[in-house]
Design an enzyme around this catalytic site. Sequence first.
Site: not given
Length: 245
Positions: A136-137
């Site tokens: 997600c980062t």
Amino acid sequence: VGSEPRDGITPISHQDIAMNTTTSLALFLLSLATATSSFSIDANGGTGGGQRTATACNRRSFLSTSSSVIAGAGTAALFQPASPALAKTPEAGKKAPDFELPNSRGDGTTTSLADLTRGGRWTVLYFYPGAFTKGCTLEARNFQQDIDQYRKLNAQIVGVSVDSPEKNAQFCSSEGLDFYMLSDDGGEISKAYGTALRVPGIGTFSNRQTYLIDPNGNLQYVFTDVESRVARHSEEVLEKLKELA
């Protein structure tokens, strides 16, 4: 959705979702355990290092629970659509499912589909499993890296997860994001968009999928196989936007 690609939608069955996300979501659970070890919310809703000893789900217990769940469930049983009746991917060319969710701007406000379309822009609505996790980062950083290209195409980026507004706000701040996130507590909007996955013993998460919504609020394209293409996902979204916009 039929057996052949139609109207920009890549067909995907519940079995496909389970197979495509087994390894990636298992890694997400382990990554989430690390994230929860460094993030907590106190009784008053605040965040900070002083409250870390009171984290509701510490890393050890989370890893223990996750390992038990992964070891004790089969592939199809482990990753289940949250509700078969609501898990169907919306069709392209039709109105996108409506919503109004708390945003990460830190002022207690909400954002609706009507708010996003009011400015006459395209919306890249992307669902992701959890803030601060590796995939997600990376996904958020790539969207941020290409933010000027999206603006040139009259498009805005908005993320959606089941994380709290406070956690999403901290994520946006720590990554220096020029876009915000929406908090789908309970996963109801994720269900409406066909992206909710239930992990027995853990809860409901948003599967990694991205939706292109035109200025009229119509769904024009869905990226379903994002998990295996995170590193180049933003590039693919930009390419598709250039075709559609």
